[in-house]
Design an enzyme around this catalytic site. Sequence first.
Site, PDB file in Angstrom:
ATOM      1  N   ASP A 165      -7.569   2.209   7.976  1.00 33.12           N
ATOM      2  CA  ASP A 165      -6.253   2.827   7.956  1.00 33.12           C
ATOM      3  C   ASP A 165      -6.186   3.903   9.030  1.00 33.12           C
ATOM      4  O   ASP A 165      -7.180   4.167   9.723  1.00 33.12           O
ATOM      5  CB  ASP A 165      -5.947   3.419   6.578  1.00 33.12           C
TER       6      ASP A 165
ATOM      7  N   GLU B  21       0.830  -1.207   0.000  1.00 34.84           N
ATOM      8  CA  GLU B  21       0.000   0.000   0.000  1.00 34.84           C
ATOM      9  C   GLU B  21       0.856   1.246   0.000  1.00 34.84           C
ATOM     10  O   GLU B  21       0.525   2.243  -0.673  1.00 34.84           O
ATOM     11  CB  GLU B  21      -0.921  -0.002   1.230  1.00 34.84           C
TER      12      GLU B  21
END
Length: 327
Positions: free
Chosen positions: A217, A194
């Site tokens: 997140d 990511e």
Amino acid sequence: MINKDLLKRLLETFGPSGNEEAIREVIREEIKGYADEIKVDALGNLIAVKKGNGKKIMVASHMDEIGIMVTNIDDNGFIRFTNIGGVSPYTALYQRVMFADGTMGVVGVEKIDNMKDLTLSKMFIDIGAYSKEEAMKKVNVGDVACFYAPFVQDGDYIMSKALDDRIGCYVAIEALKALKNSPNEVYFVFTVQEEVGLRGAKTAAYGVDPDMGIALDVTLTGDTPKAKTMEVKMGKGTAIKIKDNSVLAHPTVKKLMIETAQENNIPYQLEILEGGGTDSGAIHLTKSGVPSGVISVPCRYVHSPSEMVSVKDVENSIQLLVKVLEK
């Protein structure tokens, strides 16, 4: 109650982007027995499926962390490096780093007269070697390291490296354990790479082909002295994303999260992040499009070895995710 042992293992395990093998095994062992199916795709994403008859929901949290990669070793054993993900020279300076085999080093810098001139190209890693030959017994070009900063919890705050995004992985793991009855088929995806461009989420979403995407997140906060103005504060609840640089949260998903939080008296904040992105940035563009949103954990000092989050915010994020998935 926070699972300190699990958090410590998640946060302290080595796993810069492209090198997620160790952290993937930690997560795989933890979720064994809670999912109907567990698999690893070609890029290295760990996918745990909780089967159901309804829509396919993809819940993504990334396993990788920022780090550095060796580019050159000089005759005196000093190591030049490049960044993996968003590494600032100002936060990296004089920090300790750890390679996959446990070799430790410290980030140093050439003599500079003005700190404004500080760049990664002027920095090096010192592993205590006195020659290139000695250094190469431990480290070689292409080897990667993460920052070294042990997990600390004191009251309501947690401080560590890699809270971005091992805390999202923790939220996903605890939600997977708690989810007993979901009308949907839920894919908990622990993604790779990511930090270097949402790469794992892109390929995983293509394979899963979900009806809805939810990323987990961290997000920035606006509550430290003279911080950039931002509504989100640490300790004031989970954050429901409105937008960041990678996604405008889909109205349906955003509404679902807000209404679920209100119905269950879960403290929440609305998040507008004026930089950065999450795995939802890749998920929502998959195939013909996937309605996507993000549940965020407010985090101070993101992309540093001393990131900080609130236990209450983490617990509220887990609760919100479980309640959303039960709908």
